[in-house]
Motif scaffolding. Structure first.
Motif, PDB file in Angstrom:
ATOM      1  N   ASN A 116      27.820 -31.703  25.537  1.00 14.53           N
ATOM      2  CA  ASN A 116      27.681 -32.644  24.430  1.00 14.53           C
ATOM      3  C   ASN A 116      26.478 -32.283  23.570  1.00 14.53           C
ATOM      4  O   ASN A 116      25.514 -31.687  24.050  1.00 14.53           O
ATOM      5  N   TYR A 166      31.029 -31.084  31.140  1.00 16.51           N
ATOM      6  CA  TYR A 166      30.162 -31.969  30.360  1.00 16.51           C
ATOM      7  C   TYR A 166      29.357 -31.094  29.414  1.00 16.51           C
ATOM      8  O   TYR A 166      28.423 -30.420  29.817  1.00 16.51           O
ATOM      9  N   SER A 191      23.167 -33.133  22.215  1.00 19.53           N
ATOM     10  CA  SER A 191      22.149 -34.048  22.711  1.00 19.53           C
ATOM     11  C   SER A 191      21.110 -34.396  21.655  1.00 19.53           C
ATOM     12  O   SER A 191      20.465 -35.436  21.735  1.00 19.53           O
ATOM     13  N   PHE A 217      22.400 -28.818  22.642  1.00 13.09           N
ATOM     14  CA  PHE A 217      23.491 -29.219  23.515  1.00 13.09           C
ATOM     15  C   PHE A 217      22.963 -29.531  24.909  1.00 13.09           C
ATOM     16  O   PHE A 217      22.001 -28.927  25.371  1.00 13.09           O
ATOM     17  N   LYS A 218      23.629 -30.440  25.595  1.00  8.78           N
ATOM     18  CA  LYS A 218      23.346 -30.749  26.994  1.00  8.78           C
ATOM     19  C   LYS A 218      24.588 -30.338  27.788  1.00  8.78           C
ATOM     20  O   LYS A 218      25.711 -30.733  27.460  1.00  8.78           O
ATOM     21  N   ILE A 224      30.685 -24.432  21.937  1.00  9.82           N
ATOM     22  CA  ILE A 224      31.252 -25.148  23.078  1.00  9.82           C
ATOM     23  C   ILE A 224      32.253 -24.272  23.820  1.00  9.82           C
ATOM     24  O   ILE A 224      32.265 -24.232  25.054  1.00  9.82           O
TER      25      ILE A 224
END
Length: 117
Positions: free
Chosen positions: A60, A58, A62, A71-72, A38
């Motif tokens: 997150n 954003y 997913s 991840f999205k 991240i």
């Protein structure tokens, strides 16, 4: 159309998968790597002036895949910048992952050959 649900809330089930090991150390390492991913994504994508929502990234999880955590990432850009940002950031994230030793899993298959006697 009539709403047949008398409640105002909807409960969504989330399926979670964990590795079959009792070792807490592995879970802690996985958590640290997740945070590292991240941080890398934030540094690569959300420091670009073309990203309009830099203050509210954003990023997150997913999906918990068979051999990966997916991840999205969503970023707001002007229409004219969309494709340039998309391709540049995809390449830059891959390069940053390589630099940090973060690997992207690719599907693999073991093939066993047997010879008849």
């Amino acid at each position: 159309m009539e709403n047949l649900n008398l409640d105002y809330y909807y409960q969504k089930a989330i399926d979670l998968v964990i590795i079959y090991t009792p070792k807490l150390v592995l879970a802690i390492i996985t958590l640290i790597v997740g945070w590292m991913i991240i941080i890398v994504i934030k540094e690569v994508i959300f420091t670009d002036e073309r990203i309009l929502d830099r203050d509210t990234p954003y990023i997150n999880v997913s999906e918990l895949g068979e051999s990966s955590v997916n991840f999205k990432v969503r970023a707001l850009v002007n229409n004219a910048d969309f494709w340039n940002v998309f391709f540049e950031k995809t390449e830059n994230v891959k390069k940053a992952f390589d630099k940090e030793g973060i690997t992207i899993p690719f599907p693999q298959r073991d093939v066993h050959l047997f010879q008849e006697k």
